[in-house]
Scaffold this motif. Structure first.
Motif, PDB file in Angstrom:
ATOM      1  N   ARG A  20       0.835  -1.210   0.000  1.00  0.00           N
ATOM      2  CA  ARG A  20       0.000   0.000   0.000  1.00  0.00           C
ATOM      3  C   ARG A  20       0.862   1.250   0.000  1.00  0.00           C
ATOM      4  NH1 ARG A  20      -3.227  -3.194   3.395  1.00  0.00           N
ATOM      5  NH2 ARG A  20      -2.317  -2.298   5.283  1.00  0.00           N
ATOM      6  N   LEU A  21       1.926   1.237   0.829  1.00  0.00           N
ATOM      7  CA  LEU A  21       2.822   2.384   0.868  1.00  0.00           C
ATOM      8  C   LEU A  21       3.518   2.566  -0.469  1.00  0.00           C
ATOM      9  CD1 LEU A  21       4.319   4.660   2.318  1.00  0.00           C
ATOM     10  CD2 LEU A  21       5.953   2.956   3.173  1.00  0.00           C
ATOM     11  N   ARG A  22       4.011   1.468  -1.037  1.00  0.00           N
ATOM     12  CA  ARG A  22       4.736   1.552  -2.307  1.00  0.00           C
ATOM     13  C   ARG A  22       3.826   2.054  -3.429  1.00  0.00           C
ATOM     14  NH1 ARG A  22       9.562  -1.495  -2.032  1.00  0.00           N
ATOM     15  NH2 ARG A  22       9.535  -2.003  -4.244  1.00  0.00           N
ATOM     16  N   GLU A  23       2.614   1.537  -3.483  1.00  0.00           N
ATOM     17  CA  GLU A  23       1.680   1.967  -4.526  1.00  0.00           C
ATOM     18  C   GLU A  23       1.287   3.429  -4.333  1.00  0.00           C
ATOM     19  OE1 GLU A  23       0.568   0.382  -7.316  1.00  0.00           O
ATOM     20  OE2 GLU A  23       2.156  -1.035  -6.769  1.00  0.00           O
ATOM     21  N   HIS A  24       1.176   3.842  -3.075  1.00  0.00           N
ATOM     22  CA  HIS A  24       0.868   5.249  -2.784  1.00  0.00           C
ATOM     23  C   HIS A  24       1.978   6.149  -3.314  1.00  0.00           C
ATOM     24  CE1 HIS A  24      -0.469   8.845  -0.683  1.00  0.00           C
ATOM     25  NE2 HIS A  24       0.693   8.916  -0.050  1.00  0.00           N
ATOM     26  N   VAL A  25       3.230   5.777  -3.045  1.00  0.00           N
ATOM     27  CA  VAL A  25       4.366   6.581  -3.501  1.00  0.00           C
ATOM     28  C   VAL A  25       4.466   6.554  -5.018  1.00  0.00           C
ATOM     29  CG1 VAL A  25       6.877   6.839  -3.422  1.00  0.00           C
ATOM     30  CG2 VAL A  25       5.621   6.253  -1.341  1.00  0.00           C
ATOM     31  N   LEU A  26       4.299   5.371  -5.614  1.00  0.00           N
ATOM     32  CA  LEU A  26       4.340   5.269  -7.079  1.00  0.00           C
ATOM     33  C   LEU A  26       3.268   6.137  -7.713  1.00  0.00           C
ATOM     34  CD1 LEU A  26       4.996   1.445  -7.568  1.00  0.00           C
ATOM     35  CD2 LEU A  26       6.525   3.306  -8.242  1.00  0.00           C
ATOM     36  N   MET A  28       2.025   8.917  -6.501  1.00  0.00           N
ATOM     37  CA  MET A  28       2.453  10.310  -6.412  1.00  0.00           C
ATOM     38  C   MET A  28       3.512  10.631  -7.464  1.00  0.00           C
ATOM     39  SD  MET A  28       2.654  10.874  -2.279  1.00  0.00           S
ATOM     40  CE  MET A  28       2.883  12.645  -2.377  1.00  0.00           C
ATOM     41  N   ILE A  29       4.417   9.683  -7.681  1.00  0.00           N
ATOM     42  CA  ILE A  29       5.469   9.882  -8.687  1.00  0.00           C
ATOM     43  C   ILE A  29       4.864  10.018 -10.077  1.00  0.00           C
ATOM     44  CG2 ILE A  29       7.402   8.747  -9.838  1.00  0.00           C
ATOM     45  CD1 ILE A  29       8.100   7.508  -7.084  1.00  0.00           C
ATOM     46  N   LYS A  30       3.971   9.086 -10.425  1.00  0.00           N
ATOM     47  CA  LYS A  30       3.347   9.134 -11.754  1.00  0.00           C
ATOM     48  C   LYS A  30       2.550  10.414 -11.953  1.00  0.00           C
ATOM     49  CE  LYS A  30       2.766   4.094 -12.117  1.00  0.00           C
ATOM     50  NZ  LYS A  30       1.757   3.006 -12.207  1.00  0.00           N
ATOM     51  N   THR A 158      11.671  16.588 -10.308  1.00  0.00           N
ATOM     52  CA  THR A 158      12.046  15.645  -9.257  1.00  0.00           C
ATOM     53  C   THR A 158      12.009  16.305  -7.885  1.00  0.00           C
ATOM     54  OG1 THR A 158      13.412  14.370 -10.787  1.00  0.00           O
ATOM     55  CG2 THR A 158      13.870  14.101  -8.440  1.00  0.00           C
ATOM     56  N   SER A 159      12.458  17.535  -7.792  1.00  0.00           N
ATOM     57  CA  SER A 159      12.402  18.254  -6.511  1.00  0.00           C
ATOM     58  C   SER A 159      10.964  18.447  -6.063  1.00  0.00           C
ATOM     59  CB  SER A 159      13.102  19.612  -6.638  1.00  0.00           C
ATOM     60  OG  SER A 159      14.464  19.444  -6.966  1.00  0.00           O
ATOM     61  N   SER A 160      10.083  18.781  -6.997  1.00  0.00           N
ATOM     62  CA  SER A 160       8.665  18.939  -6.674  1.00  0.00           C
ATOM     63  C   SER A 160       8.063  17.637  -6.172  1.00  0.00           C
ATOM     64  CB  SER A 160       7.908  19.427  -7.912  1.00  0.00           C
ATOM     65  OG  SER A 160       6.523  19.471  -7.680  1.00  0.00           O
ATOM     66  N   MET A 161       8.402  16.545  -6.849  1.00  0.00           N
ATOM     67  CA  MET A 161       7.881  15.242  -6.457  1.00  0.00           C
ATOM     68  C   MET A 161       8.376  14.837  -5.071  1.00  0.00           C
ATOM     69  SD  MET A 161       8.968  11.858  -6.223  1.00  0.00           S
ATOM     70  CE  MET A 161      10.412  11.896  -7.283  1.00  0.00           C
ATOM     71  N   LEU A 162       9.684  15.014  -4.805  1.00  0.00           N
ATOM     72  CA  LEU A 162      10.235  14.650  -3.503  1.00  0.00           C
ATOM     73  C   LEU A 162       9.650  15.522  -2.392  1.00  0.00           C
ATOM     74  CD1 LEU A 162      13.995  14.121  -4.451  1.00  0.00           C
ATOM     75  CD2 LEU A 162      12.320  12.352  -3.878  1.00  0.00           C
ATOM     76  N   THR A 163       9.435  16.791  -2.671  1.00  0.00           N
ATOM     77  CA  THR A 163       8.824  17.686  -1.684  1.00  0.00           C
ATOM     78  C   THR A 163       7.439  17.187  -1.291  1.00  0.00           C
ATOM     79  OG1 THR A 163      10.058  19.646  -2.396  1.00  0.00           O
ATOM     80  CG2 THR A 163       7.957  20.026  -1.294  1.00  0.00           C
ATOM     81  N   GLN A 164       6.648  16.774  -2.279  1.00  0.00           N
ATOM     82  CA  GLN A 164       5.299  16.277  -1.994  1.00  0.00           C
ATOM     83  C   GLN A 164       5.334  14.990  -1.177  1.00  0.00           C
ATOM     84  OE1 GLN A 164       2.378  16.390  -5.263  1.00  0.00           O
ATOM     85  NE2 GLN A 164       3.867  17.570  -6.435  1.00  0.00           N
ATOM     86  N   ILE A 165       6.224  14.090  -1.533  1.00  0.00           N
ATOM     87  CA  ILE A 165       6.306  12.812  -0.820  1.00  0.00           C
ATOM     88  C   ILE A 165       6.749  13.024   0.626  1.00  0.00           C
ATOM     89  CG2 ILE A 165       7.606  10.652  -0.649  1.00  0.00           C
ATOM     90  CD1 ILE A 165       7.568  10.515  -3.702  1.00  0.00           C
ATOM     91  N   PHE A 166       7.824  13.780   0.822  1.00  0.00           N
ATOM     92  CA  PHE A 166       8.385  13.930   2.167  1.00  0.00           C
ATOM     93  C   PHE A 166       7.558  14.862   3.047  1.00  0.00           C
ATOM     94  CE2 PHE A 166      12.556  12.734   0.048  1.00  0.00           C
ATOM     95  CZ  PHE A 166      12.535  11.441   0.561  1.00  0.00           C
ATOM     96  N   SER A 167       6.745  15.706   2.448  1.00  0.00           N
ATOM     97  CA  SER A 167       5.888  16.577   3.265  1.00  0.00           C
ATOM     98  C   SER A 167       4.908  15.761   4.094  1.00  0.00           C
ATOM     99  CB  SER A 167       5.133  17.561   2.370  1.00  0.00           C
ATOM    100  OG  SER A 167       4.193  16.886   1.542  1.00  0.00           O
ATOM    101  N   GLU A 168       4.600  14.533   3.665  1.00  0.00           N
ATOM    102  CA  GLU A 168       3.671  13.678   4.408  1.00  0.00           C
ATOM    103  C   GLU A 168       4.254  13.222   5.747  1.00  0.00           C
ATOM    104  OE1 GLU A 168       2.209  10.489   1.997  1.00  0.00           O
ATOM    105  OE2 GLU A 168       0.875  11.820   0.877  1.00  0.00           O
ATOM    106  N   ILE A 345      13.171   5.759   4.093  1.00  0.00           N
ATOM    107  CA  ILE A 345      13.069   7.002   4.859  1.00  0.00           C
ATOM    108  C   ILE A 345      11.651   7.197   5.375  1.00  0.00           C
ATOM    109  CG2 ILE A 345      13.210   9.527   4.707  1.00  0.00           C
ATOM    110  CD1 ILE A 345      15.492   9.100   2.656  1.00  0.00           C
ATOM    111  N   LEU A 346      10.655   6.943   4.530  1.00  0.00           N
ATOM    112  CA  LEU A 346       9.256   7.081   4.949  1.00  0.00           C
ATOM    113  C   LEU A 346       8.953   6.160   6.127  1.00  0.00           C
ATOM    114  CD1 LEU A 346       7.430   7.280   1.494  1.00  0.00           C
ATOM    115  CD2 LEU A 346       7.882   9.160   3.066  1.00  0.00           C
TER     116      LEU A 346
END
Length: 420
Positions: A20-26, A28-30, A158-168, A345-346
């Motif tokens: 579930r976590l992996r699919e959630h991150v994928l 967000m990336i897509k 990539t910076s935008s994507m990482l910001t969104q992921i790590f903001s969680e 990291i998550l």
């Protein structure tokens, strides 16, 4: 023969919460990369062994999982006692397959082409935290654009994507390091190293974070290089101070070794990217950044985060690789995300595992329930699913309390017990 229940070393079983976590991150990336116009493609997990051993992948070529020839071809190779026993190999990254893919499909694709790939790769590596033998990579590449706009788009997306992921998980700070392979080569050439020696010299410099400049000096001298050349070479890096600009670092490098446009191009990338970054994200010129792949030809970049001794993303320009497949060089630049490291990291910062979803309901059906009652439950479950609720219908366990505890751990919050 006894079966082994544990996975092969360096490969992992994924529990439902992991997936579930992996699919959630994928997802967000897509979604994020999609908003930048990157188009998803897919390449085979196996490549021709000639492509994987073309001296484009640096040390990764030592880590290939080779696939042996089959049938009569394998028999002939074994009987001859010479030649390669493998004809294919599992891909060790997504860049070499992309170069072959583009050379094969160029006429069907727009120019420039913005590609997005997500998939498993394999390396016979030494497993450790955040490093596996089978892992997922997520790449974006821009093919057919020789301008700095390619790097600007790659780093910004990539910076935008990482910001969104790590903001969680409340993380806002990370650093984008940037350099250029032409600058690295120029420093070595000016010190007196020959063109064919640059690759070996950069392998030593790439160890800077682990062994420092003194260790690099010992490494280069051990490799037989002239002490005077080594001293001239390292003097440039000994003069580096924190926050040094590209212009300051390159001021002492002659233009016969480093064209002015290289410095101008890298400065433009930084100047255009910096205003696009979220608060807490930095982009810095890093003169010791090397990136181990032998195929890089221009700007290179890497993302790091305080508290972790590994990069979480990296990439660069590789203008000569596609030409090895098509006979004609094509401008290319890409960014690869360390998906497994991001997930690591998550997990380090998450208090709870990734849940199924709010309101998830479990119907537990006793063994004496009539078929009419089962039909009613199934109809109710169908209606709830149509309304967007996650619903599972299960036979009631003898140890119902334990059954419910396991379901709660997965995120189920409502339980309907049907006894008759």
């Amino acid at each position: 023969m006894k079966f082994i229940k544990t996975p092969v070393k360096g490969m992992c079983d994924m529990l439902p919460s992991d997936m579930r976590l992996r699919e959630h991150v994928l997802g967000m990336i897509k979604k994020t990369y999609g908003t930048y116009g990157f188009m998803q493609i897919e390449t085979p997990v196996m490549e021709h062994i000639e492509n994987l051993t073309s001296k484009q992948g640096g040390d990764n070529e030592k880590l290939i999982f080779k696939v042996m020839k089959r049938g009569a071809e394998l028999t002939r190779a074994l009987e001859s006692g010479s030649g390669e026993l493998a004809d294919n190999g599992l891909r060790y990254d997504l860049t070499v397959p992309l170069a072959r893919y583009y050379a094969n499909n160029k006429e069907k694709l727009p120019t420039p082409f913005k590609a997005m790939q997500l998939g498993s790769v394999w390396r016979a590596d030494n497993p450790q935290k955040g490093r596996f033998r089978q892992f997922t990579q997520c790449d974006i590449d821009i093919l057919g654009d020789d301008s700095s706009l390619a790097e600007i788009e790659l780093i910004t997306a990539t910076s935008s994507m990482l910001t969104q992921i790590f903001s969680e998980i409340g993380i806002t700070d990370f650093t984008v390091h940037i350099n250029d392979r032409q600058i690295l080569s120029a420093v070595a050439l000016q010190a007196g190293f020959a063109e064919e020696e640059i690759g070996s010299v950069l392998i030593s410099l790439d160890k800077f974070d682990k062994i420092g400049l003194d260790g690099i000096e010992k490494d280069l001298l051990a490799n037989g290089y002239d002490a005077g050349m080594v001293e001239r070479y390292l003097a440039v890096y000994r003069a580096v101070r924190e926050g040094i600009s590209i212009e300051e670092f390159c001021r002492s490098i002659g233009e016969e070794y480093l064209p002015a446009r290289v410095v101008e191009n890298l400065s433009e990338i930084i100047a255009c990217v910096r205003p696009m970054l979220a608060d807490g994200v930095k982009i810095v010129f890093d003169p010791t950044l090397v990136r181990g792949m032998g195929y890089y030809t221009g700007p290179i970049f890497e993302v790091t985060m305080d508290g972790y001794n590994f990069a979480i993303a990296g990439g660069g320009r590789y203008d000569k690789m596609i030409g090895k497949f098509s006979g004609q060089n094509v401008s290319a630049s890409g960014f690869s995300i360390g998906f497994e490291r991001i997930v690591t990291i998550l997990k380090d910062h998450m208090k709870d595992s990734h849940k199924i979803g709010e309101g998830a309901t479990a119907y537990l059906i006793g063994n004496r329930v009539s078929k009419e009652r089962k039909t009613e439950v199934l109809a109710t479950a169908r209606q709830l699913r149509e309304d967007g609720t996650v619903v599972t219908v299960l036979p009631m366990s003898k140890n119902m309390r334990h059954q419910i505890e396991l379901l709660e751990a997965e995120g189920f919050t409502k339980f309907e017990k049907v006894f008759e």
